[in-house]
Motif scaffolding. Structure first.
Motif, PDB file in Angstrom:
ATOM      1  N   ILE A  33      -7.692   2.293   1.009  1.00  0.00           N
ATOM      2  CA  ILE A  33      -8.274   1.038   1.245  1.00  0.00           C
ATOM      3  C   ILE A  33      -9.230   0.797   0.098  1.00  0.00           C
ATOM      4  CG2 ILE A  33      -9.539  -0.435   2.645  1.00  0.00           C
ATOM      5  CD1 ILE A  33      -6.644  -0.200   3.749  1.00  0.00           C
ATOM      6  N   VAL A  34     -10.082   1.745  -0.332  1.00  0.00           N
ATOM      7  CA  VAL A  34     -11.263   1.692  -1.145  1.00  0.00           C
ATOM      8  C   VAL A  34     -10.235   1.299  -2.620  1.00  0.00           C
ATOM      9  CG1 VAL A  34     -12.775   3.072  -2.592  1.00  0.00           C
ATOM     10  CG2 VAL A  34     -12.746   3.318  -0.136  1.00  0.00           C
ATOM     11  N   GLN A  35      -9.201   2.042  -2.694  1.00  0.00           N
ATOM     12  CA  GLN A  35      -8.797   1.664  -4.381  1.00  0.00           C
ATOM     13  C   GLN A  35      -8.230   0.207  -4.312  1.00  0.00           C
ATOM     14  OE1 GLN A  35      -8.331   3.489  -6.889  1.00  0.00           O
ATOM     15  NE2 GLN A  35      -9.734   5.099  -5.690  1.00  0.00           N
ATOM     16  N   MET A  36      -7.939  -0.443  -3.070  1.00  0.00           N
ATOM     17  CA  MET A  36      -7.406  -1.648  -3.026  1.00  0.00           C
ATOM     18  C   MET A  36      -8.455  -2.752  -3.086  1.00  0.00           C
ATOM     19  SD  MET A  36      -4.773  -1.685   0.268  1.00  0.00           S
ATOM     20  CE  MET A  36      -4.703  -3.583   0.171  1.00  0.00           C
ATOM     21  N   PHE A  37      -9.772  -2.251  -2.899  1.00  0.00           N
ATOM     22  CA  PHE A  37     -10.799  -3.315  -3.183  1.00  0.00           C
ATOM     23  C   PHE A  37     -11.315  -3.079  -4.445  1.00  0.00           C
ATOM     24  CE2 PHE A  37      -9.836  -3.981   1.150  1.00  0.00           C
ATOM     25  CZ  PHE A  37     -10.017  -5.418   1.270  1.00  0.00           C
ATOM     26  N   LYS A  38     -10.920  -2.227  -5.308  1.00  0.00           N
ATOM     27  CA  LYS A  38     -11.576  -2.165  -6.804  1.00  0.00           C
ATOM     28  C   LYS A  38     -11.384  -3.328  -7.339  1.00  0.00           C
ATOM     29  CE  LYS A  38     -12.218   2.711  -6.879  1.00  0.00           C
ATOM     30  NZ  LYS A  38     -12.479   3.699  -7.779  1.00  0.00           N
ATOM     31  N   MET A  39     -12.446  -4.055  -8.129  1.00  0.00           N
ATOM     32  CA  MET A  39     -12.300  -5.048  -8.941  1.00  0.00           C
ATOM     33  C   MET A  39     -10.959  -5.221  -9.738  1.00  0.00           C
ATOM     34  SD  MET A  39     -15.006  -7.045 -11.010  1.00  0.00           S
ATOM     35  CE  MET A  39     -14.800  -8.723 -11.565  1.00  0.00           C
ATOM     36  N   MET A  56      -9.843 -12.275  -0.315  1.00  0.00           N
ATOM     37  CA  MET A  56      -9.208 -12.741   1.039  1.00  0.00           C
ATOM     38  C   MET A  56      -7.755 -12.488   1.013  1.00  0.00           C
ATOM     39  SD  MET A  56     -11.679 -13.547   2.917  1.00  0.00           S
ATOM     40  CE  MET A  56     -10.915 -13.960   4.176  1.00  0.00           C
ATOM     41  N   ASP A  57      -7.097 -12.431  -0.162  1.00  0.00           N
ATOM     42  CA  ASP A  57      -5.844 -11.871  -0.185  1.00  0.00           C
ATOM     43  C   ASP A  57      -5.688 -10.620  -0.285  1.00  0.00           C
ATOM     44  OD1 ASP A  57      -4.605 -14.489  -0.792  1.00  0.00           O
ATOM     45  OD2 ASP A  57      -4.553 -14.349  -2.780  1.00  0.00           O
ATOM     46  N   MET A  58      -6.461  -9.743  -0.608  1.00  0.00           N
ATOM     47  CA  MET A  58      -6.490  -8.243  -0.509  1.00  0.00           C
ATOM     48  C   MET A  58      -6.953  -7.818   0.658  1.00  0.00           C
ATOM     49  SD  MET A  58      -5.756  -5.708  -2.363  1.00  0.00           S
ATOM     50  CE  MET A  58      -5.418  -6.289  -4.103  1.00  0.00           C
ATOM     51  N   MET A  59      -7.911  -8.568   1.481  1.00  0.00           N
ATOM     52  CA  MET A  59      -8.181  -8.075   2.646  1.00  0.00           C
ATOM     53  C   MET A  59      -7.065  -8.421   3.701  1.00  0.00           C
ATOM     54  SD  MET A  59     -10.037  -6.765   4.927  1.00  0.00           S
ATOM     55  CE  MET A  59     -12.025  -6.887   4.274  1.00  0.00           C
ATOM     56  N   SER A  60      -6.392  -9.405   3.514  1.00  0.00           N
ATOM     57  CA  SER A  60      -5.118  -9.862   4.301  1.00  0.00           C
ATOM     58  C   SER A  60      -4.044  -8.656   3.812  1.00  0.00           C
ATOM     59  CB  SER A  60      -4.414 -11.290   3.915  1.00  0.00           C
ATOM     60  OG  SER A  60      -3.498 -11.493   4.568  1.00  0.00           O
ATOM     61  N   LYS A  61      -3.858  -8.166   2.894  1.00  0.00           N
ATOM     62  CA  LYS A  61      -2.889  -7.225   2.428  1.00  0.00           C
ATOM     63  C   LYS A  61      -3.180  -5.793   3.329  1.00  0.00           C
ATOM     64  CE  LYS A  61      -0.723  -4.801  -1.215  1.00  0.00           C
ATOM     65  NZ  LYS A  61      -0.682  -4.725  -2.655  1.00  0.00           N
ATOM     66  N   ALA A  62      -4.674  -5.357   3.149  1.00  0.00           N
ATOM     67  CA  ALA A  62      -5.316  -4.208   3.970  1.00  0.00           C
ATOM     68  C   ALA A  62      -4.795  -4.247   5.637  1.00  0.00           C
ATOM     69  CB  ALA A  62      -6.588  -4.148   3.645  1.00  0.00           C
ATOM     70  N   TRP A  63      -5.130  -5.669   5.993  1.00  0.00           N
ATOM     71  CA  TRP A  63      -5.140  -5.884   7.320  1.00  0.00           C
ATOM     72  C   TRP A  63      -3.523  -5.605   7.690  1.00  0.00           C
ATOM     73  CZ3 TRP A  63      -7.792  -7.516  11.735  1.00  0.00           C
ATOM     74  CH2 TRP A  63      -7.122  -7.979  12.916  1.00  0.00           C
ATOM     75  N   LYS A  66      -2.546  -2.079   7.873  1.00  0.00           N
ATOM     76  CA  LYS A  66      -3.090  -1.280   9.063  1.00  0.00           C
ATOM     77  C   LYS A  66      -2.243  -1.942  10.111  1.00  0.00           C
ATOM     78  CE  LYS A  66      -5.400   1.693   9.415  1.00  0.00           C
ATOM     79  NZ  LYS A  66      -4.841   2.885   9.288  1.00  0.00           N
ATOM     80  N   ALA A  67      -1.962  -3.156  10.168  1.00  0.00           N
ATOM     81  CA  ALA A  67      -1.234  -3.606  11.526  1.00  0.00           C
ATOM     82  C   ALA A  67      -0.016  -2.980  11.913  1.00  0.00           C
ATOM     83  CB  ALA A  67      -1.040  -5.256  11.257  1.00  0.00           C
ATOM     84  N   ARG A  68       0.902  -2.786  10.762  1.00  0.00           N
ATOM     85  CA  ARG A  68       2.083  -2.413  10.645  1.00  0.00           C
ATOM     86  C   ARG A  68       1.884  -0.977  11.509  1.00  0.00           C
ATOM     87  NH1 ARG A  68       2.991  -5.206   6.282  1.00  0.00           N
ATOM     88  NH2 ARG A  68       2.455  -3.474   4.843  1.00  0.00           N
ATOM     89  N   GLU A  69       1.008  -0.236  10.866  1.00  0.00           N
ATOM     90  CA  GLU A  69       0.610   1.273  11.217  1.00  0.00           C
ATOM     91  C   GLU A  69       0.146   1.423  12.528  1.00  0.00           C
ATOM     92  OE1 GLU A  69      -2.632   4.312   9.794  1.00  0.00           O
ATOM     93  OE2 GLU A  69      -1.527   3.385   8.088  1.00  0.00           O
TER      94      GLU A  69
END
Length: 95
Positions: A33-39, A56-63, A66-69
């Motif tokens: 998740i941290v890697q996903m939110f690097k600029m 917001m697109d990256m937050m949605s991807k992270a959600w 985790k939602a699938r998991e």
């Protein structure tokens, strides 16, 4: 003939390696998740800035990851699942 077999073997091997990597990475950890939110990851148009939409697109991807998991029902988290999300982010989000 040999090059066609070699190419086919390479393609199949690559696909299997990718599947194995996906299976091993099935559980998202905090580092993912941290890697996903690097600029550089969020700045999709490479203009050196992160827009609200890119964030917001990256937050949605992270959600979604985790939602699938967590097997969320109806796209909603219960209190226990929210606690796991907080731990993943390393912060408390409750007021």
């Amino acid at each position: 003939m040999f090059s066609k077999k070699l190419t086919a073997t390479f393609i199949i091997g690559s696909a299997l390696t990718g599947l194995a990597g996906t299976a091993l990475a099935a559980e998202t950890n905090q580092d993912d998740i941290v890697q996903m939110f690097k600029m550089p990851m969020m700045d999709k148009n490479k203009d050196g800035m992160v827009s609200k939409q890119e964030f917001m697109d990256m937050m949605s991807k992270a959600w979604d990851m985790k939602a699938r998991e967590m097997n969320l029902k109806g796209g909603k988290m219960n209190a226990e699942q929210f606690d796991l999300w907080e731990k993943l982010l390393g912060t408390s989000l409750r007021g």
